[in-house]
Design an enzyme around this catalytic site. Structure first.
Site, PDB file in Angstrom:
ATOM      1  N   HIS A 374       0.797  -1.226   0.000  1.00 40.32           N
ATOM      2  CA  HIS A 374       0.000   0.000   0.000  1.00 40.32           C
ATOM      3  C   HIS A 374       0.826   1.270   0.000  1.00 40.32           C
ATOM      4  O   HIS A 374       0.350   2.311  -0.433  1.00 40.32           O
ATOM      5  CB  HIS A 374      -1.028  -0.052   1.125  1.00 40.32           C
ATOM      6  CG  HIS A 374      -2.085  -1.031   0.787  1.00 40.32           C
ATOM      7  ND1 HIS A 374      -1.981  -2.353   1.136  1.00 40.32           N
ATOM      8  CD2 HIS A 374      -3.196  -0.925   0.026  1.00 40.32           C
ATOM      9  CE1 HIS A 374      -3.018  -2.996   0.642  1.00 40.32           C
ATOM     10  NE2 HIS A 374      -3.776  -2.158  -0.032  1.00 40.32           N
ATOM     11  N   ARG A 480     -10.796   3.197  -2.069  1.00 37.83           N
ATOM     12  CA  ARG A 480     -10.155   2.577  -0.900  1.00 37.83           C
ATOM     13  C   ARG A 480     -10.357   3.509   0.292  1.00 37.83           C
ATOM     14  O   ARG A 480      -9.517   4.370   0.554  1.00 37.83           O
ATOM     15  CB  ARG A 480      -8.663   2.373  -1.157  1.00 37.83           C
ATOM     16  CG  ARG A 480      -8.331   1.264  -2.154  1.00 37.83           C
ATOM     17  CD  ARG A 480      -6.818   1.086  -2.232  1.00 37.83           C
ATOM     18  NE  ARG A 480      -6.424  -0.125  -2.893  1.00 37.83           N
ATOM     19  CZ  ARG A 480      -6.005  -0.204  -4.158  1.00 37.83           C
ATOM     20  NH1 ARG A 480      -5.966   0.878  -4.906  1.00 37.83           N
ATOM     21  NH2 ARG A 480      -5.634  -1.364  -4.676  1.00 37.83           N
ATOM     22  N   ARG A 516     -15.620   0.937  -1.103  1.00 37.01           N
ATOM     23  CA  ARG A 516     -15.223  -0.293  -0.421  1.00 37.01           C
ATOM     24  C   ARG A 516     -15.152   0.010   1.074  1.00 37.01           C
ATOM     25  O   ARG A 516     -14.549   1.017   1.467  1.00 37.01           O
ATOM     26  CB  ARG A 516     -13.858  -0.769  -0.910  1.00 37.01           C
ATOM     27  CG  ARG A 516     -13.369  -1.942  -0.068  1.00 37.01           C
ATOM     28  CD  ARG A 516     -12.141  -2.565  -0.630  1.00 37.01           C
ATOM     29  NE  ARG A 516     -10.946  -1.799  -0.282  1.00 37.01           N
ATOM     30  CZ  ARG A 516      -9.728  -2.168  -0.652  1.00 37.01           C
ATOM     31  NH1 ARG A 516      -9.564  -3.248  -1.392  1.00 37.01           N
ATOM     32  NH2 ARG A 516      -8.686  -1.451  -0.314  1.00 37.01           N
ATOM     33  N   ASN A 638      -4.587  -8.377  -6.354  1.00 36.86           N
ATOM     34  CA  ASN A 638      -3.407  -8.208  -5.494  1.00 36.86           C
ATOM     35  C   ASN A 638      -3.427  -9.206  -4.349  1.00 36.86           C
ATOM     36  O   ASN A 638      -2.445  -9.899  -4.079  1.00 36.86           O
ATOM     37  CB  ASN A 638      -3.353  -6.793  -4.920  1.00 36.86           C
ATOM     38  CG  ASN A 638      -3.306  -5.732  -5.989  1.00 36.86           C
ATOM     39  OD1 ASN A 638      -2.991  -6.038  -7.134  1.00 36.86           O
ATOM     40  ND2 ASN A 638      -3.630  -4.512  -5.644  1.00 36.86           N
ATOM     41  N   ASP A 639      -4.556  -9.264  -3.668  1.00 44.31           N
ATOM     42  CA  ASP A 639      -4.664 -10.215  -2.571  1.00 44.31           C
ATOM     43  C   ASP A 639      -4.950 -11.624  -3.078  1.00 44.31           C
ATOM     44  O   ASP A 639      -4.497 -12.606  -2.497  1.00 44.31           O
ATOM     45  CB  ASP A 639      -5.767  -9.778  -1.589  1.00 44.31           C
ATOM     46  CG  ASP A 639      -5.238  -8.762  -0.592  1.00 44.31           C
ATOM     47  OD1 ASP A 639      -4.159  -9.008  -0.027  1.00 44.31           O
ATOM     48  OD2 ASP A 639      -5.877  -7.721  -0.407  1.00 44.31           O
ATOM     49  N   CYS A 686     -10.226  -5.246 -10.133  1.00 43.70           N
ATOM     50  CA  CYS A 686      -9.783  -3.949  -9.607  1.00 43.70           C
ATOM     51  C   CYS A 686      -8.385  -4.012  -8.985  1.00 43.70           C
ATOM     52  O   CYS A 686      -7.903  -3.028  -8.441  1.00 43.70           O
ATOM     53  CB  CYS A 686     -10.778  -3.395  -8.601  1.00 43.70           C
ATOM     54  SG  CYS A 686     -10.924  -4.409  -7.127  1.00 43.70           S
TER      55      CYS A 686
END
Ligand code: PEP
Ligand code: MG
Length: 756
Positions: A374, A480, A516, A638-639, A686
């Site tokens: 991040h 975010r 989100r 990403n995750d 995303c």
């Protein structure tokens, strides 16, 4: 409405804070301000002392001033204690008739029967209570409660910072200065790293090894003797610099900038801190030595604390003292400022990066971290070119060495030759300007054969909004919301969140916006909340787990979103959902938030689409059931890659194992897309794969028609899609799904394998 705005205006409290000479006077000014704006006769502030579970009055306007420090109540005692215990505002019009009412004789409060108490909390931490009292006729309204909540939220941060300062005035022997030498390692002319935030930067290096800078100051011999007047002048200059910085950040990053420099200023205002220095100077100590001696005591004390939040303050003291001494010896330019510098650091906190951005840092090199971490995402939002290079020798580059960052390719040049500099400067000049990119961007994106693809924007900070708008994104696919939470020193209140979200809604006009919910934890640690170190934060108390455990924070956030989206095409997305249970629980909290708003008569958007992020492998196995229940799916690659492959996305040493084109990842993505198509719901990507040009044909071929990406990538992604033929993309996807090694996939996609 005006008074709420006025009170919720963070800058007013910030301003008050700056003007005051101590915490006591700040609290006193605050109660004065509140009485004035809310037209109330009494306002008091009580602070909570956890050790003896007592609330103590610390400031009052309207009650007998002698009550300060003398009126005390137990946890839960009286209406004030009740507000703290139940962590909710208590508003009553006939206080003396309330069963919890307790009269404190000598305060003169018996004449005020309208009573409002708002707890001052920071997340789960109980800090104190703000109380308002009025005479019979004028009852408190909902607007008063809202305004007090906003004030309480701001107070929480300042008070917490001040509290630990108060507790630390003990004598400590300064540690012995440490002998240290730094050699410049050979072979550092060119270091290959990875691009974390694109761009080009050239400037003198500034290695952030705070310890090193501080120790260097500690070991310096100050031959020149400075006077007390010079010392006072340096303090004043430092204070002015910090206040200017705070104003600049507030202007630039309205959603995130709450009191970033608060603890610096507080330490500077602390009577003991500067007072002890002054005493030592009067006793004959040279000011730089006196300042360092006192700073060392503070640092020693903070570093021994079990609390991360306090330990983090070591950095603040070091920053502050470097700034102060540099101002004293007139070397601030040399030591302190980040302007035009290329920062080299082991790792940085988001707030560090924000500070550097406010001082116009030109680029950054991190020797730890991953490109999807991040801090990298934030660097892109702040438009700071950043390279992540797994080479610790870079930390030994002497300050002021010229460094060139080619953050497009991820290369670092230390002491570059004139030719290298000239060739990069030329390349930089040849870049298509943002203005041209904006002009070329079309409002709709289609492949060469006419298939529509929606390009949405990922927004991290409100400052991303303008670029997203100018580049004609079709909406926001991922906001975010956690960034304001990470960067600040406290939990933003519902009202503050509402204002930030409202700006997003107004900025996007009628375009869809996907909020989100909070996704903290992992590498997005809240220093004010994450006290206990988790062994495995990426798999710890993060994201939706945190929200479901902290219902109050969760429902405040949902309320703020629903209210801000009252007239918008808004969607709500839950991150890190692992099961249908998670989703149903989260949706229930949302339903309850709507019911509460209904009851309170507050307008909100009643029918948001509700979706989930696909980030965990467990979801793939429940995708049929989930797709039947949710309104949309968004794949957070990403995750998803991190958890499918068991590779830490923030760890550069295992970056070679982080393979988006792993057949298992792609097959799982296909299952998710198929389920979405079957249930006729939207599915988007995303995560970073959405802007990586090597994967876009494949994602479209697999069935993705919506991509959400950081705004700066929009032009190149649109350009690529316009050249694509959909049937070829589908053919490619089909082929890719038949092979079983990453090497074969890489070959089909024409990409270089990074891992052997
Ligand atoms: C993701 O995981 O892909 C994602 C978009 O969320 P974040 O990067 O914020 O974790
Ligand atoms: Mg994620």
């Amino acid at each position: 409405m005006d008074r709420i705005r006025l009170l919720c205006d963070i800058s007013e409290l910030n301003h008050l804070f700056r003007e005051s000479v101590s915490l006591e006077s700040f609290l006193h000014e605050t109660v004065r301000m509140v009485t004035l704006h809310l037209k109330t006769e009494v306002c008091s502030i009580y602070l909570y002392d956890e050790d003896d579970s007592m609330l103590v009055m610390k400031a009052t306007e309207g009650l007998n001033p002698d009550s300060v420090d003398h009126v005390k109540m137990k946890y839960g005692e009286g209406l004030t204690g009740l507000a703290l215990k139940e962590m909710r505002p208590i508003c009553v019009s006939r206080a003396s008739k309330h069963p919890s009412y307790k009269l404190f004789v000598g305060t003169d409060e018996e004449q005020y029967d309208n009573f409002l108490a708002v707890p001052i909390t920071r997340g789960p931490a109980k800090i104190g209570v703000l109380t308002l009292q009025r005479k019979k006729k004028k009852k408190f309204q909902e607007e008063d409660v809202l305004a007090c909540r906003a004030v309480a939220s701001q107070l929480a941060n300042i008070i917490e910072n001040a509290k630990f300062l108060m507790s630390m005035h003990e004598e400590h022997e300064p540690a012995e200065p440490v002998e240290q030498t730094w050699n410049i390692p050979a072979g550092l002319e060119f270091v290959r790293g990875k691009s974390a935030a694109e761009g080009f930067a050239l400037g003198p290096a500034r290695v952030i090894d705070k310890q090193k800078t501080f120790d260097a100051l500690y070991q310096t011999r100050y031959d020149q003797i400075y006077s007390l007047e010079q010392f006072d002048q340096a303090i004043k200059t430092t204070e002015n610099q910090l206040e200017d910085l705070q104003s600049q950040v507030e202007e630039k990053l309205t959603d995130a900038a709450s009191l970033i420099f608060a603890s610096h200023l507080l330490i500077l205002k602390d009577k003991e801190f500067v007072g002890t220095m002054r005493r030592l100077i009067e006793e004959g100590e040279n000011p730089p030595a006196a300042a360092l001696k006192v700073a060392r005591q503070f640092i020693d004390l903070f570093s021994r604390s079990a609390n991360v939040y306090v330990r983090e303050k070591v950095q603040d003291v070091e920053d502050l003292i470097v700034r102060m001494i540099s101002n004293l010896v007139q070397e601030y330019e040399k030591l302190g400022d980040f302007k035009g510098k290329v920062v080299i650091a082991r790792d940085l906190f988001p707030s560090d990066l924000l500070r550097m951005s406010s001082e116009n840092v030109t680029g950054a090199v991190l020797v730890a971290g991953g490109v999807t971490s991040h801090i990298a995402i934030l660097a892109r939002s702040l438009q700071i070119p950043m390279v992540i290079a797994n080479n610790y020798d870079l930390l030994h580059v002497p300050d002021e060495t010229q460094v060139l960052l080619d953050a497009d390719s991820g290369n670092v040049y230390v002491n570059p030759s004139d030719e290298v500099i000239a060739s990069f400067q030329k390349r930089n000049a040849d870049r298509v300007s943002m203005k041209d990119q904006i002009a070329r961007m079309k409002p709709r994106t289609k492949t060469a054969d006419g298939t529509r693809v929606r390009l949405l924007a990922n927004i991290n900070l409100l400052s991303d909004l303008s670029m997203a708008e100018q580049l004609k994104c079709e909406g926001i696919g991922l906001y975010r919301t956690e960034f304001p939470f990470i960067i600040r020193n406290d939990f933003p209140s519902e009202q503050e969140q509402y204002f930030a979200y409202r700006r997003l809604v107004l900025g996007m006009k009628d375009k869809p916006i996907t909020f989100r919910t909070l996704d903290i934890g992992g590498d997005k640690v809240l220093s004010y909340y994450h006290d206990a170190q988790e062994q495995n934060p990426g798999m710890g108390m993060r994201s939706i787990r945190f929200s479901l455990q902290n219902r109050r924070i969760f429902s405040q956030q949902l309320r703020a979103m629903l209210r801000a989206g009252v007239d918008a095409d808004m969607r709500i997305m839950f991150p890190m959902i692992a099961s249908t249970d998670d989703f149903r629980q989260a949706r229930m909290v949302l339903a309850e938030a709507m019911e509460d708003l209904d009851q309170e008569g507050i307008p909100y958007f009643p029918k948001p689409k509700v979706g989930i992020m696909v980030e965990l492998p467990s979801v793939v196995h429940m995708i049929e059931e989930l797709a039947a229940e949710v309104d949309f799916l968004s794949i957070g690659t990403n995750d998803f890659i991190q958890f499918m492959l068991g590779v830490d996305r923030t760890n550069e040493t295992v970056a070679g194992f982080y393979i988006p084109h792993h057949p298992a990842v792609l097959r799982a993505i296909k299952l998710v897309i198929d389920a979405a198509l079957k249930h006729d719901i939207e599915v988007s990507v995303c995560g970073d794969m959405a802007h990586q040009v090597e994967y876009i044909p494949l994602l479209l071929g697999l069935g993705i028609r919506t991509l959400s990406l950081e705004p700066s990538y929009l032009p190149r992604v649109q350009e690529l899609i316009e050249k694509l033929d959909m049937s070829q993309a589908q053919q490619l996807a089909k082929q890719v799904l038949t092979v079983d090694t990453t090497e074969q996939v890489a070959k089909l996609l024409g990409i270089r394998q990074t891992m052997s």
